[in-house]
Write an enzyme that holds these catalytic residues in place. Structure first.
Site, PDB file in Angstrom:
ATOM      1  N   LEU A  83       0.847  -1.189   0.000  1.00  0.00           N
ATOM      2  CA  LEU A  83       0.000   0.000   0.000  1.00  0.00           C
ATOM      3  C   LEU A  83       0.881   1.236   0.000  1.00  0.00           C
ATOM      4  O   LEU A  83       1.959   1.236   0.586  1.00  0.00           O
ATOM      5  CB  LEU A  83      -0.880   0.000   1.247  1.00  0.00           C
ATOM      6  CG  LEU A  83      -2.044  -0.994   1.242  1.00  0.00           C
ATOM      7  CD1 LEU A  83      -2.609  -1.146   2.638  1.00  0.00           C
ATOM      8  CD2 LEU A  83      -3.132  -0.546   0.272  1.00  0.00           C
ATOM      9  N   GLU A 125     -10.262   1.424   7.506  1.00  0.00           N
ATOM     10  CA  GLU A 125     -10.211   0.126   8.178  1.00  0.00           C
ATOM     11  C   GLU A 125      -8.908   0.006   8.960  1.00  0.00           C
ATOM     12  O   GLU A 125      -7.898   0.562   8.555  1.00  0.00           O
ATOM     13  CB  GLU A 125     -10.225  -1.009   7.130  1.00  0.00           C
ATOM     14  CG  GLU A 125     -11.414  -0.972   6.206  1.00  0.00           C
ATOM     15  CD  GLU A 125     -11.284  -1.985   5.060  1.00  0.00           C
ATOM     16  OE1 GLU A 125     -10.352  -2.821   5.080  1.00  0.00           O
ATOM     17  OE2 GLU A 125     -12.125  -1.929   4.155  1.00  0.00           O
ATOM     18  N   LYS A 127      -5.455  -1.598   9.998  1.00  0.00           N
ATOM     19  CA  LYS A 127      -4.473  -2.402   9.265  1.00  0.00           C
ATOM     20  C   LYS A 127      -3.843  -3.359  10.268  1.00  0.00           C
ATOM     21  O   LYS A 127      -2.874  -3.025  10.951  1.00  0.00           O
ATOM     22  CB  LYS A 127      -3.431  -1.466   8.649  1.00  0.00           C
ATOM     23  CG  LYS A 127      -2.437  -2.146   7.748  1.00  0.00           C
ATOM     24  CD  LYS A 127      -1.710  -1.096   6.908  1.00  0.00           C
ATOM     25  CE  LYS A 127      -0.745  -1.695   5.923  1.00  0.00           C
ATOM     26  NZ  LYS A 127       0.470  -2.220   6.525  1.00  0.00           N
ATOM     27  N   ASP A 129      -1.755  -6.176  11.890  1.00  0.00           N
ATOM     28  CA  ASP A 129      -0.399  -6.589  11.572  1.00  0.00           C
ATOM     29  C   ASP A 129      -0.246  -8.100  11.726  1.00  0.00           C
ATOM     30  O   ASP A 129       0.079  -8.610  12.785  1.00  0.00           O
ATOM     31  CB  ASP A 129       0.566  -5.865  12.526  1.00  0.00           C
ATOM     32  CG  ASP A 129       1.977  -5.881  11.991  1.00  0.00           C
ATOM     33  OD1 ASP A 129       2.172  -6.271  10.830  1.00  0.00           O
ATOM     34  OD2 ASP A 129       2.882  -5.510  12.749  1.00  0.00           O
ATOM     35  N   LYS A 322       0.233   5.173   8.677  1.00  0.00           N
ATOM     36  CA  LYS A 322       1.052   4.353   9.584  1.00  0.00           C
ATOM     37  C   LYS A 322       1.167   4.993  10.957  1.00  0.00           C
ATOM     38  O   LYS A 322       1.407   6.186  11.065  1.00  0.00           O
ATOM     39  CB  LYS A 322       2.456   4.190   8.999  1.00  0.00           C
ATOM     40  CG  LYS A 322       2.564   2.952   8.152  1.00  0.00           C
ATOM     41  CD  LYS A 322       3.959   2.812   7.587  1.00  0.00           C
ATOM     42  CE  LYS A 322       4.998   2.988   8.660  1.00  0.00           C
ATOM     43  NZ  LYS A 322       6.357   2.858   8.159  1.00  0.00           N
ATOM     44  N   CYS A 416      37.473  -6.555  28.622  1.00  0.00           N
ATOM     45  CA  CYS A 416      36.214  -7.304  28.647  1.00  0.00           C
ATOM     46  C   CYS A 416      35.703  -7.357  30.088  1.00  0.00           C
ATOM     47  O   CYS A 416      36.446  -7.730  30.984  1.00  0.00           O
ATOM     48  CB  CYS A 416      36.445  -8.713  28.116  1.00  0.00           C
ATOM     49  SG  CYS A 416      35.046  -9.812  28.421  1.00  0.00           S
ATOM     50  N   CYS A 432      35.832  -8.439  22.662  1.00  0.00           N
ATOM     51  CA  CYS A 432      36.697  -9.223  23.536  1.00  0.00           C
ATOM     52  C   CYS A 432      37.304 -10.291  22.634  1.00  0.00           C
ATOM     53  O   CYS A 432      36.579 -11.092  22.053  1.00  0.00           O
ATOM     54  CB  CYS A 432      35.892  -9.885  24.649  1.00  0.00           C
ATOM     55  SG  CYS A 432      36.757 -11.286  25.403  1.00  0.00           S
TER      56      CYS A 432
HETATM   57  P1  AMP Z   1       2.159  -3.031   3.341  1.00  0.00           P
HETATM   58  O1  AMP Z   1       2.699  -4.426   3.284  1.00  0.00           O
HETATM   59  O2  AMP Z   1       2.531  -2.317   4.597  1.00  0.00           O
HETATM   60  O3  AMP Z   1       2.433  -2.247   2.128  1.00  0.00           O
HETATM   61  O4  AMP Z   1       0.581  -3.151   3.428  1.00  0.00           O
HETATM   62  C1  AMP Z   1      -0.148  -4.020   2.626  1.00  0.00           C
HETATM   63  C2  AMP Z   1      -0.667  -5.142   3.482  1.00  0.00           C
HETATM   64  O5  AMP Z   1      -1.492  -4.658   4.527  1.00  0.00           O
HETATM   65  C3  AMP Z   1      -1.558  -6.087   2.749  1.00  0.00           C
HETATM   66  O6  AMP Z   1      -0.815  -7.075   2.082  1.00  0.00           O
HETATM   67  C4  AMP Z   1      -2.399  -6.683   3.845  1.00  0.00           C
HETATM   68  O7  AMP Z   1      -1.829  -7.891   4.255  1.00  0.00           O
HETATM   69  C5  AMP Z   1      -2.281  -5.732   5.004  1.00  0.00           C
HETATM   70  N1  AMP Z   1      -3.568  -5.259   5.511  1.00  0.00           N
HETATM   71  C6  AMP Z   1      -3.957  -5.336   6.788  1.00  0.00           C
HETATM   72  N2  AMP Z   1      -5.181  -4.839   6.950  1.00  0.00           N
HETATM   73  C7  AMP Z   1      -5.605  -4.426   5.740  1.00  0.00           C
HETATM   74  C8  AMP Z   1      -6.810  -3.820   5.268  1.00  0.00           C
HETATM   75  N3  AMP Z   1      -7.823  -3.527   6.088  1.00  0.00           N
HETATM   76  N4  AMP Z   1      -6.893  -3.553   3.959  1.00  0.00           N
HETATM   77  C9  AMP Z   1      -5.864  -3.821   3.115  1.00  0.00           C
HETATM   78  N5  AMP Z   1      -4.710  -4.390   3.513  1.00  0.00           N
HETATM   79  C10 AMP Z   1      -4.579  -4.704   4.811  1.00  0.00           C
HETATM   80 ZN    ZN Z   2      35.863 -11.732  27.526  1.00  0.00          ZN
END
Ligand code: AMP
Ligand code: ZN
Length: 694
Positions: A83, A125, A127, A129, A322, A416, A432
C-alpha cells in the site's frame, strides 16, 4: 558535492542499511523496529524515484520474500501489492516536512481529478499486523490458501490454514465458479501470550510467530495456537454477483462466515474525518487485543478501482496511515556492557521499568559505543524508549532538558567486563578477542541451541547456563555428550525433562550443515549465509578443504568467491571479498576445525540436507563456470539451479571445468575455455542438462 551526487551517495547508503537490516530480521535478531525499517524503504523509494532510477537497478526490499523451502509456490492471478503510505518523513519540493493532512488532501485531489468527481465516499479500516493470505474457493469450497510471498508468487499453506479452523471452509452463495478472497492471519495478543507461556523458547512477537506457525510443515496442533483471521477484500470472482462497494463487500463476506471487522470500520465523505478516525484509533491502540501498524483509507466505490489502476508497487484506490511507534519516557538507571557470542561488547541501558507496546521494558540495547556517544546518553538521564514492531526496545533519544548537573559521559571499557582481556576495536565495534571468554562460550551455546540454529528442544537459555556452570560444557559437541543422569541432577530438571532434552539433542543431529554453520556464530555468517554456504559446499569437509585453499590464496578458490573483476558476482550469493576473508580464515582456525571434528565424533550431520537437493545425473559432480549475461536466468538463479542438481559453480575456468555456460558478451573466460578445450554451452543447453527444456 553536487545535489545529485549527494543523493546518489545517500541512496547507496540506504540500500546497504536495508540489506543489513533485512538480514538481521531474517536471522531472527532484528536491530530496528519494523516501523523504522519501513521508513528506510520509503526513503529509498522516494529518493530512487526522484533520481529516476530504473526499476531493474533498484533493490527490491518489498514485499518481503517469504518463500520457504519445501513449500509449493503458485502465481497470484492478481498480484498482492503493497500500500502507498502517508509518511511522517515526507517533504515538499522546498524541503519542508509535509503534514499528514496535506499529504492526504493531495492524494484525494489527484483521485478527484482522475475520476472527475467531487464527492469520494471513503472507508477507513484498521491495518492489522499479521500475514496476508489469499484464499481460493471453487464451487464454494476452500481449495487453496497462499501467502503473499513476493507479491507475485506465494507459498501454498492450505493444510495449515484449514487446520487453524478460523477461515470458512465453505463460502455459501458465492456462485459456482472460482472466487478469491484476501485477508490477514494474526495472533490475538491474549492468545499469543497464553501460547508463548507454554514454550521454553518464547517467540519474538505475534506477527513473526504467526508467520512461523503458518510455515510449519506439520499442521497438527495449529488449532491450539489461537491464531485468527480477518478478511477485507474479494480479489476477483468467477460468477458471484458482488456488491458495488467495499463496505457492502465486507458485509457480504461477513454473511458468508468470514471474519470481518465491521464494527471497526468508519465511512465518511470527508478526508478530515478519515484522518481524525485514524488518530482516534491510534489513541486506542494500546487497549486492543491485536497489533495494528496503522489504518487503511480506501475509496468505497469499487467501480472506481479499475479506473484508477495501480503501479507495480501499490494500487491507487487506497493509502495507509502508519502509526508512529509508541514512545515512553523513563529513567536510565545504569549502563551495562554485555558480551555477545562473537565477543562484541554492547552497551545496554538499564531502565526504570516502563510499559511500552504491550510489555514492560527494563533493558534496551544501545547498539554500540559510537551510537551511545552520538546520542550522548548518560546515567541518570530521562530517555525516550520505543518498541514498535514489538521487537527490540530501544532508547530513541535523551530528554536533555531533564539532565541533572554533573551527569558524566560514559567511558567505553578497555577490557572485557567478564574475562578482563584487553578489548580490541574493529570499525565502530569493540570486541573481547578471547574465544574462551566464559561470557562468549555461554552466548555461543545459547545461540547454537536456539530455534533458528539447531533448534534443540528443551535446551533453553537457563539450561544452557547450567550445563556451562555445573557440567563444564564448553563446545557445541559437548552438549551431545551429556547423559540423562547428569541432566536430571540439575535444578528444575528431573528424569522426565532430562529425557526430553536428550531426545531434543538426538533430533537436532539431523538438522544439516546449514543449521550447524548458523549455530557456530562465525562472524558474518547469519542464517542466509549459512544456508548459501551449505548449499554450495554441501559438506563440512568440502567447505573446510576450500577454506584451507582460500587461506593459502589458491587462485581458483579466491576467484570462485571473489572474482577480481568487480562486475562479476562470486559463486556464493552475497559473499563479498571482505566477509569471505573473515569467514574462511575463521573456518580454517584450529578452534573451529576442532568443533567440526567434535561434532562429527558425536554423529551430528555435517552435510546439506538431502531434502534440499535434487540430484540430476548429468549435472551432479560436474563443475560449471558462468560467463556473460544469460537470456533468462540471472547469475544467482543459474548458480542455485546447478547446485540444487548437485553440480558445482566455479568462478574461473581451468582444466577441471566441465562446462562453461556462455551468454552475451562472455569475455575472457570464454576465450580461456576455448584455449583449454572446455565444452562451451549456452543457457538452453544448460536447461536441457538440468532436465528443464521444453
Ligand atoms: P504493506 O505491506 O505495509 O504495504 O501493506 C499491505 C498489506 O497490509 C496487505 O498485504 C495486507 O496484508 C495488510 N492489511 C492489513 N489490513 C488491511 C486492510 N484492512 N486492507 C488492506 N490491507 C490490509
Ligand atoms: Zn571476555
Amino acid at each position: 558535492m553536487g545535489d545529485r551526487v549527494r543523493a546518489e551517495v545517500e541512496l547507496k547508503e540506504l540500500a546497504g542499511q536495508i540489506r543489513y537490516h533485512e538480514a538481521a530480521y531474517r536471522a531472527g535478531a532484528p536491530e530496528i523496529t519494523d516501523g523504522a525499517f519501513d521508513d528506510l524503504v520509503e526513503r529509498y523509494r522516494e529518493l530512487a524515484d526522484s533520481l529516476g532510477i530504473d526499476a531493474s537497478e533498484r533493490i527490491d526490499a518489498e514485499p518481503g520474500q517469504d518463500h520457504t523451502a519445501g513449500f509449493e509456490t503458485v502465481e497470484h492471478r492478481v498480484p498482492m501489492l503493497s500500500l502507498e503510505k502517508l509518511s511522517p518523513n515526507r517533504r515538499d519540493s522546498a524541503g519542508e516536512p509535509m503534514p499528514l493532512a496535506d499529504q492526504l488532501s493531495a492524494w484525494f485531489r489527484r483521485r478527484r481529478k482522475e475520476l472527475e468527481v467531487e464527492v469520494l465516499p471513503t472507508i477507513v479500516e484498521p491495518k492489522v499486523d499479521g500475514i496476508s493470505v489469499s484464499l481460493l474457493y471453487a464451487g464454494g469450497v476452500l481449495r487453496r490458501a497462499v501467502t503473499r510471498g513476493d507479491g507475485h508468487k506465494g507459498d501454498v499453506i492450505t493444510q495449515q490454514v484449514a487446520r487453524l479452523g478460523t477461515v470458512p471452509t465453505k463460502l455459501p452463495k458465492a456462485g459456482k465458479g472460482e472466487i478469491e478472497i484476501r485477508g490477514e492471519l494474526y495472533w490475538p495478543l491474549s492468545e499469543f501470550a497464553r501460547f508463548n507461556a507454554t514454550l521454553d523458547k518464547p517467540l519474538i512477537n505475534p506477527r513473526n510467530g504467526c508467520a512461523g506457525m503458518m510455515k510449519r510443515k506439520d499442521p497438527v496442533g495449529l488449532e491450539e495456537t489461537g491464531i485468527r483471521s480477518f478478511f477485507y477484500q474479494v480479489a476477483w470472482d468467477g460468477e458471484a454477483t458482488l456488491p458495488p462497494t467495499q463496505s457492502e463487500t465486507l458485509q457480504w463476506l461477513a454473511d458468508r462466515g468470514a471474519d470481518v471487522y465491521l464494527s471497526e470500520v468508519f465511512q465518511t465523505v470527508s478526508e478530515e474525518a478519515a484522518l481524525q478516525y485514524c488518530e482516534d484509533y491510534q489513541a486506542r491502540r494500546g487497549t486492543l487485543n491485536y497489533d495494528i501498524d496503522g489504518m487503511v483509507i480506501k475509496l468505497d466505490d469499487l467501480g472506481m478501482y479499475a479506473r484508477l489502476g495501480a503501479t507495480g508497487h501499490h494500487p491507487h484506490w487506497g493509502i495507509a496511515y502508519k502509526f508512529p511507534p509508541e514512545r515512553k519516557p523513563t529513567k536510565l538507571l545504569g549502563i551495562e556492557v554485555s558480551v555477545g557470542k562473537s565477543g562484541k561488547l554492547t552497551p545496554v541501558a538499564i531502565l526504570d521499568p516502563v510499559f511500552v507496546s504491550g510489555t514492560t521494558v527494563s533493558r534496551a540495547s544501545l547498539h554500540n559505543f559510537v551510537e551511545l556517544e552520538r546520542k550522548d546518553v548518560r546515567v541518570g538521564d530521562t530517555v525516550l524508549v520505543e518498541k514498535a514492531g514489538e521487537i527490540i526496545p530501544q532508547v530513541v533519544e535523551v530528554d536533555k532538558s531533564k539532565r541533572k548537573r554533573g551527569a558524566k559521559r560514559f567511558v567505553p571499557p578497555n577490557v572485557c567486563p567478564t574475562c578482563g582481556t584487553d578489548a580490541v576495536s574493529e570499525e565502530i565495534f569493540v570486541y573481547c578477542p578471547n574465544p574462551t571468554c566464559p561470557a562468549q562460550v555461554r552466548e555461543r551455546l545459547r545461540h547454537f541451541a536456539s530455534r533458528r540454529a539447531m533448534d534443540i528442544d528443551g535446551m533453553g537459555e537457563v539450561l544452557v547456563d547450567q550445563v556451562v556452570d555445573k557440567l563444564g560444557v564448553r563446545s557445541p559437541d559437548d552438549l551431545f555428550r551429556l547423559d540423562v543422569e547428569e541432566l536430571a541432577e540439575l535444578d528444575r530438571m528431573g528424569e522426565k525433562s532430562a529425557e526430553r532434552v536428550k531426545a531434543g539433542l538426538e533430533a537436532a543431529k539431523a538438522r544439516g550443515l546449514g543449521r550447524v554453520l548458523n549455530g557456530l556464530a562465525i562472524r558474518h555468517v547469519g542464517e542466509t549465509m549459512a544456508e548459501d554456504l551449505a548449499a554450495y559446499f554441501r559438506t563440512a569437509d568440502g567447505l573446510l578443504e576450500f577454506a584451507a585453499r582460500y587461506v593459502a590464496e589458491d587462485e581458483e578458490a579466491v576467484e570462485t568467491v571473489a572474482p577480481a573483476k568487480s562486475s562479476e558476482r562470486g559463486a556464493v550469493e552475497g559473499l563479498a571479498r571482505k566477509s569471505a576473508d573473515s569467514i574462511f580464515h575463521e573456518l580454517h582456525s584450529p578452534a573451529v576445525r576442532k568443533v567440526f571434528t567434535g561434532l562429527a565424533d558425536v554423529a551430528v550431520s555435517l552435510s546439506v540436507r538431502a531434502s534440499d537437493v535434487r540430484e540430476v545425473a548429468e549435472v551432479s559432480g560436474k563443475t560449471f563456470v558462468l560467463t556473460g549475461a544469460l537470456p533468462t536466468l540471472s547469475r544467482t538463479e543459474a548458480t542455485k539451479r546447478v547446485k540444487a542438481a548437485g553440480g558445482k559453480v566455479s568462478g574461473s575456468v581451468s582444466k577441471k571445468t566441465d562446462y562453461v555456460v556462455a551468454g552475451d558478451d562472455p569475455g575472457s573466460k570464454h576465450e580461456k575455455a576455448q584455449a583449454l578445450g572446455v565444452t562451451i554451452i549456452d543457457e538452453a543447453a544448460l536447461l536441457a542438462l538440468l532436465g528443464d527444456a521444453d
